[in-house]
Design a protein around this motif. Structure first.
Motif, PDB file in Angstrom:
ATOM      1  N   GLY A   1     -29.071 -44.271  46.923  1.00 35.31           N
ATOM      2  CA  GLY A   1     -28.159 -45.162  47.085  1.00 35.31           C
ATOM      3  C   GLY A   1     -27.973 -46.039  46.003  1.00 35.31           C
ATOM      4  O   GLY A   1     -27.041 -46.982  45.597  1.00 35.31           O
TER       5      GLY A   1
ATOM      6  N   HIS B   1     -19.728 -32.812  32.952  1.00 35.56           N
ATOM      7  CA  HIS B   1     -20.692 -33.585  33.718  1.00 35.56           C
ATOM      8  C   HIS B   1     -20.298 -33.667  35.179  1.00 35.56           C
ATOM      9  O   HIS B   1     -21.509 -33.617  36.065  1.00 35.56           O
ATOM     10  CB  HIS B   1     -21.188 -35.083  33.172  1.00 35.56           C
ATOM     11  N   PHE B   2     -19.213 -33.845  35.436  1.00 34.06           N
ATOM     12  CA  PHE B   2     -18.922 -34.722  36.920  1.00 34.06           C
ATOM     13  C   PHE B   2     -17.318 -33.832  37.149  1.00 34.06           C
ATOM     14  O   PHE B   2     -16.688 -33.594  36.935  1.00 34.06           O
ATOM     15  CB  PHE B   2     -19.050 -35.851  37.197  1.00 34.06           C
ATOM     16  N   ARG B   3     -17.165 -32.406  37.771  1.00 33.47           N
ATOM     17  CA  ARG B   3     -16.333 -31.909  38.527  1.00 33.47           C
ATOM     18  C   ARG B   3     -15.267 -33.305  39.037  1.00 33.47           C
ATOM     19  O   ARG B   3     -13.668 -32.688  39.203  1.00 33.47           O
ATOM     20  CB  ARG B   3     -16.204 -31.209  39.172  1.00 33.47           C
ATOM     21  N   ALA B   4     -15.978 -34.526  39.403  1.00 32.02           N
ATOM     22  CA  ALA B   4     -15.005 -35.173  40.120  1.00 32.02           C
ATOM     23  C   ALA B   4     -14.011 -36.082  38.882  1.00 32.02           C
ATOM     24  O   ALA B   4     -13.404 -36.805  39.727  1.00 32.02           O
ATOM     25  CB  ALA B   4     -15.928 -36.652  40.882  1.00 32.02           C
TER      26      ALA B   4
ATOM     27  N   GLU C   1     -26.841 -47.382  42.227  1.00 40.11           N
ATOM     28  CA  GLU C   1     -25.852 -47.767  41.424  1.00 40.11           C
ATOM     29  C   GLU C   1     -26.533 -48.427  39.460  1.00 40.11           C
ATOM     30  O   GLU C   1     -26.455 -49.219  39.573  1.00 40.11           O
ATOM     31  CB  GLU C   1     -24.312 -48.343  42.198  1.00 40.11           C
TER      32      GLU C   1
ATOM     33  N   ASP D   1     -26.155 -38.416  40.383  1.00 36.13           N
ATOM     34  CA  ASP D   1     -25.432 -37.243  40.232  1.00 36.13           C
ATOM     35  C   ASP D   1     -24.074 -37.217  40.713  1.00 36.13           C
ATOM     36  O   ASP D   1     -23.341 -36.645  40.873  1.00 36.13           O
ATOM     37  CB  ASP D   1     -26.485 -36.228  41.174  1.00 36.13           C
ATOM     38  N   TYR D   2     -23.418 -38.891  40.983  1.00 38.88           N
ATOM     39  CA  TYR D   2     -22.300 -38.883  42.048  1.00 38.88           C
ATOM     40  C   TYR D   2     -21.300 -40.111  41.177  1.00 38.88           C
ATOM     41  O   TYR D   2     -21.745 -41.146  40.966  1.00 38.88           O
ATOM     42  CB  TYR D   2     -22.981 -39.315  43.193  1.00 38.88           C
ATOM     43  N   LEU D   3     -20.799 -39.179  40.685  1.00 38.52           N
ATOM     44  CA  LEU D   3     -19.605 -39.957  40.295  1.00 38.52           C
ATOM     45  C   LEU D   3     -18.298 -41.236  41.663  1.00 38.52           C
ATOM     46  O   LEU D   3     -17.519 -39.977  41.681  1.00 38.52           O
ATOM     47  CB  LEU D   3     -18.756 -39.524  38.749  1.00 38.52           C
ATOM     48  N   ILE D   4     -18.649 -42.148  41.249  1.00 34.60           N
ATOM     49  CA  ILE D   4     -17.467 -42.422  41.848  1.00 34.60           C
ATOM     50  C   ILE D   4     -16.773 -42.868  41.841  1.00 34.60           C
ATOM     51  O   ILE D   4     -15.533 -42.753  42.256  1.00 34.60           O
ATOM     52  CB  ILE D   4     -18.785 -44.374  42.364  1.00 34.60           C
TER      53      ILE D   4
ATOM     54  N   PHE E   1     -18.394 -45.719  37.424  1.00 31.82           N
ATOM     55  CA  PHE E   1     -18.630 -46.136  38.125  1.00 31.82           C
ATOM     56  C   PHE E   1     -19.935 -44.454  38.545  1.00 31.82           C
ATOM     57  O   PHE E   1     -19.545 -43.509  39.449  1.00 31.82           O
ATOM     58  CB  PHE E   1     -18.391 -46.662  39.976  1.00 31.82           C
TER      59      PHE E   1
ATOM     60  N   ARG F   1     -24.010 -43.028  40.997  1.00 34.88           N
ATOM     61  CA  ARG F   1     -24.353 -43.239  42.233  1.00 34.88           C
ATOM     62  C   ARG F   1     -25.965 -42.296  42.088  1.00 34.88           C
ATOM     63  O   ARG F   1     -25.645 -41.089  41.617  1.00 34.88           O
ATOM     64  CB  ARG F   1     -23.854 -43.527  43.461  1.00 34.88           C
TER      65      ARG F   1
ATOM     66  N   MET G   1     -27.737 -40.597  44.764  1.00 33.07           N
ATOM     67  CA  MET G   1     -27.709 -40.567  45.854  1.00 33.07           C
ATOM     68  C   MET G   1     -28.994 -40.329  47.082  1.00 33.07           C
ATOM     69  O   MET G   1     -28.685 -40.675  47.566  1.00 33.07           O
ATOM     70  CB  MET G   1     -27.053 -39.149  45.647  1.00 33.07           C
TER      71      MET G   1
END
Lengths: 123, 335, 363
Positions: free
Chosen positions: A47, A69-72, A49, A21-24, A40, A42, A44
């Motif tokens: 942890g 999908h990812f606002r990042a 990757e 769920d986490y875009l690095i 990349f 991850r 959460m």
């Protein structure tokens, strides 16, 4: 994990369902013959990757956007678009993020011409 | 009519209006007040810098003069010698007049404040009312001064200044109503006289707290320096005023602080009442200086309030408390 | 009526060349448009033309509040590429230096935060004088006060002085007494808590989706700290625990950093006590044709601002490509989302609680 740009959205959605769920970071590398875009991700919860690589043709470089999908992905895609001249399809037109000057094309590509160092006129 | 006194007609006019009796004495007193304000502004500017420096673990001004006492003079000369820039889209007339007008207001109000039973310009029956009515013009002047610069930060600051007026003015006026019922009038001299056994701070401590907070807001001192919030609005309505005006603004700050401290001292701390081995004016000024120091201490310690929480604070806490203060005062002291 | 205000790039509240276009309705923020790039120097391109050990000084100018963090990150990436193990004593010294750097950085942040919520520089001055003491210690350990360049491949340029521990422990005790004082000055003031609590709330899901890192992520209640989750150096042996707060507002981000200050002090003290004897020197700077073992390296470190990451494609002499993930960059991207419908005055409190360093954002 390698994938093609047509399958990118599908791959990312599958990974998201697995809990990634986490875009690095989104970044790209110019290998001259090809252009690799790397995502990349991850999970959460524990942890772990995962890396998603997409190979592009440097002449016809575009990837679909991941902004839904990812606002990042928003700023990373904009940064990548102006650093590598990779078009991001499926998102609104955006202003340049980091660079404000004209006449500079994709500074992080290997074909980028460095400005000639200053040489004094005196001999 | 003799030719010897060219101001005779003015004196007569003023006498017939029952304002002053002696124009020469008035001029001398005006000069005295001007000197007093200048000395206070200069010295207190230095004291504040030194005090804040101590609280910050710094030294403050050190090099110019003994203990840096001439530093403010040096700054004064520097600021005066710089170019005065008026922005192109500013309203020139308002831009140039509003700050001096504000200073003139403050000086005029100090002029109206009696310094002792004998040392006063005029014995106005409605002194308290006149002073506070004039004080409530200040935000409108700030509003005009802010809008006149044509700067957006100044614009926000001007809007804030109006909101601030709404939030603190009413509680202060309600406290003043209680004060005037205790003193049987609005005359500042009779207010001090009414405090001769017990100061009003003992008779109504709640009123003092409300009034002190209100005066902090009135003087734009932290935590209520919302108009000139430097980390967000750069300098608020002051942003586009260049160096000479900035100096005027500093001068204005201290003048208003003197005015506020004098008012607090007169209304709540017994004014010039004190042991008789020193002249009454000394006691008043000493109290004013102590209040000013307290204001500086608050400035060092606190963080800035937000505008909406000031509004909330004014209406939810200060206003009901000032009404309670008024009612309690009526019940206990009014027969 | 919506007014558009231009804040910056030169503005006392932005701490660097950040330009914000703020749409306000009266005093209420409707939208914030973030313009960055004023400090863009193209470090990633520049590094491609430099030999490996010529690059750390550039990395130090990324996050100039905590220069050591990115310096060490690049050296760690190079170590990964060359397959060099870090000596154990050097690991301890690096942890000590990195944590001291974190303390210095958080102290500076604390000062600027207090300034931005409108305090007349009191906590700012106190924090700066304490930060200077920490930097003295770092100078003693590394040789320079601000830009260290003391990391070498596999170790350090020099060992710590023998009496370092005697100098460091009293300062740590002093700082431990000092932090409650800072907290008392701010937290006991109801105006401060009013301006921090419930302001700039970043929920748990949003925090993950926006990809924020570091204290901002942990302030939203997510237990992720690279130091404990990725287990580098000797943090496991030093009894390190990540600090988490759950409300997600400016106040929890503030609180996370204050707790991290204490945690860093604890870690430094443990490291000083457990440090083994031995050799801490690294390889010399001049590497003639080093043997690259891993062509692609990825290293993550917890910098004071969050997770910094370097992705390096290594050539024998110099990086073929170095991609830097800067924590300030992601943390700043969340500003628009969390400052909407707040007051204009809160914008700078929120910005200070995100703690971006503009040189790091723009790279």
């Amino acid at each position: 994990m390698k994938t093609s740009r047509d399958d990118l959205i599908k791959t990312v959605e599958e990974l998201q369902q697995k809990g990634f769920d986490y875009l690095i970071k989104i970044t790209a590398v110019d290998y001259v013959q090809s252009l690799t875009v790397i995502y990349f991700l991850r999970k959460m919860a524990d942890g772990s990757e995962e890396t998603v690589e997409v190979e592009l043709n440097p002449v016809d470089a575009w990837v679909p956007t991941l902004i839904k999908h990812f606002r990042a992905a928003d700023w990373y895609e904009r940064e990548m678009a102006e650093m590598f001249a990779i078009e991001i399809k499926g998102r609104q037109a955006h202003r340049l993020l980091l660079e404000k000057w004209d006449g500079v094309e994709a500074p992080l590509r290997k074909s980028f011409q460095w400005a000639q160092p200053y040489k004094s006129d005196t001999k | 009519m003799s030719i010897g006194n060219p101001f005779m007609w003015l004196t007569q006019a003023l006498q017939s209006a029952n304002i002053v009796s002696n124009i020469e004495a008035l001029i001398v007193y005006a000069i005295f007040i001007a000197v007093l304000i200048s000395v206070f502004d200069y010295l207190f500017g230095w004291v504040e810098r030194k005090m804040i420096a101590k609280a910050h673990l710094r030294h403050g001004p050190t090099y110019v003069g003994k203990y840096g006492i001439l530093q403010n003079l040096a700054d004064f000369i520097k600021l005066l010698s710089k170019e005065n820039i008026i922005p192109r889209n500013a309203d020139r007339l308002l831009f140039m007049t509003m700050l001096p007008l504000l200073l003139a207001f403050s000086v005029f109000l100090i002029f109206l404040v009696p310094l002792s039973p004998t040392l006063q310009a005029t014995n106005l029956g409605l002194g308290l009312l006149i002073i506070f009515v004039t004080l409530s013009f200040v935000p409108s002047i700030v509003f005009l001064g802010g809008v006149a610069t044509g700067n957006k930060f100044a614009d926000i600051s001007a809007q804030r200044s109006v909101i601030m007026l709404v939030s603190y003015e009413l509680p202060v006026i309600l406290v003043l109503v209680a004060v005037s019922t205790l003193a049987n009038g609005f005359n500042l001299g009779s207010i001090v006289a009414a405090q001769s056994p017990y100061w009003f701070i003992i008779l109504m401590p709640l009123g003092f707290v409300i009034f002190f907070i209100g005066m902090l807001a009135e003087l734009e001192r932290p935590p209520f320096d919302i108009r000139e919030a430097d980390s967000e609005l750069i300098a608020g309505w002051f942003t586009d005023y260049s160096s000479p005006y900035y100096m005027l603004g500093l001068f204005l700050d201290y003048t208003r602080m003197l005015l506020g401290s004098l008012l607090i001292a007169i209304i709540f701390l017994g004014g010039w009442l004190g042991p008789s081995f020193l002249p009454p004016m000394f006691w008043l000024l000493a109290k004013a200086v102590i209040i000013s120091l307290a204001i500086v201490f608050i400035r060092v310690a606190t963080v800035r309030m937000r505008i909406n929480s000031l509004l909330r604070f004014g209406w939810i806490y200060l206003l009901p408390l000032s009404i309670i203060n008024l009612i309690v005062t009526f019940i206990i002291f009014v027969k | 009526m919506i007014t558009r205000i231009n804040v910056g790039p030169i503005h006392p509240g932005t701490h660097g060349v950040l330009r914000l276009l703020v749409d306000v309705d009266g005093d209420t923020i409707k939208r914030v448009e973030t313009h960055i790039g004023f400090l863009h120097r193209g470090v990633e391109k520049l590094v491609e033309t430099r030999m490996y050990m010529q690059s750390p000084p550039y990395m130090e100018k990324l996050d100039y509040i905590a220069p050591l963090a990115f310096d060490e990150l690049l050296v760690a990436a190079i170590e990964g590429a060359l397959g060099v193990e870090v000596k154990e004593r050097a690991q301890y010294i690096r942890v000590i230096q990195l944590e001291l750097q974190r303390i210095a950085s958080h102290l500076l942040w604390l000062g600027t935060l207090a300034n931005d919520v409108g305090q007349l520089a009191t906590v700012f001055m106190w924090a700066f004088s304490d930060r200077d003491k920490v930097m003295r210690l770092l100078e003693e350990s590394s040789g320079t006060r601000m830009f260290y360049v003391n990391q070498r491949i596999g170790g350090l340029i020099r060992d710590q002085p023998p009496d370092f521990k005697e100098h460091a422990l009293p300062l740590l005790d002093y700082l431990e007494k000092r932090i409650p004082e800072f907290e008392a000055t701010l937290e006991k003031n109801p105006i401060f808590t009013q301006r921090m609590k419930g302001i700039g709330v970043l929920g748990k899901e949003d925090a993950i989706n926006f990809g924020v890192t570091g204290p901002v992520l942990r302030g939203s209640g997510i237990n992720y700290d690279t130091r404990s989750n990725q287990d580098y150096y000797v943090y496991k042996k030093l009894n390190f625990a990540p600090q988490i707060q759950y409300r997600g507002d400016s106040y929890s981000r503030y609180k996370v950093r204050m707790l991290e200050l204490r945690e860093s002090i604890k870690v430094v003290r443990n490291a000083l006590n457990k440090m083994p004897e031995g050799d801490a020197l690294g390889l010399p700077v001049r590497l003639i044709n080093p043997a690259v073992k891993n062509r692609i390296v990825r290293v993550s470190r917890e910098t004071p601002r969050g997770e910094g990451m370097m992705y390096m494609v290594a050539d024998p002499q110099r990086p073929y490509r170095l991609s830097i993930r800067s924590p300030s960059f992601v943390n700043l991207s969340v500003l628009d989302h969390i400052s909407r419908e707040h007051r204009f005055a809160d914008l700078f409190a929120i910005l200070a609680s995100l703690d971006p360093v503009m040189a790091d954002v723009d790279r």
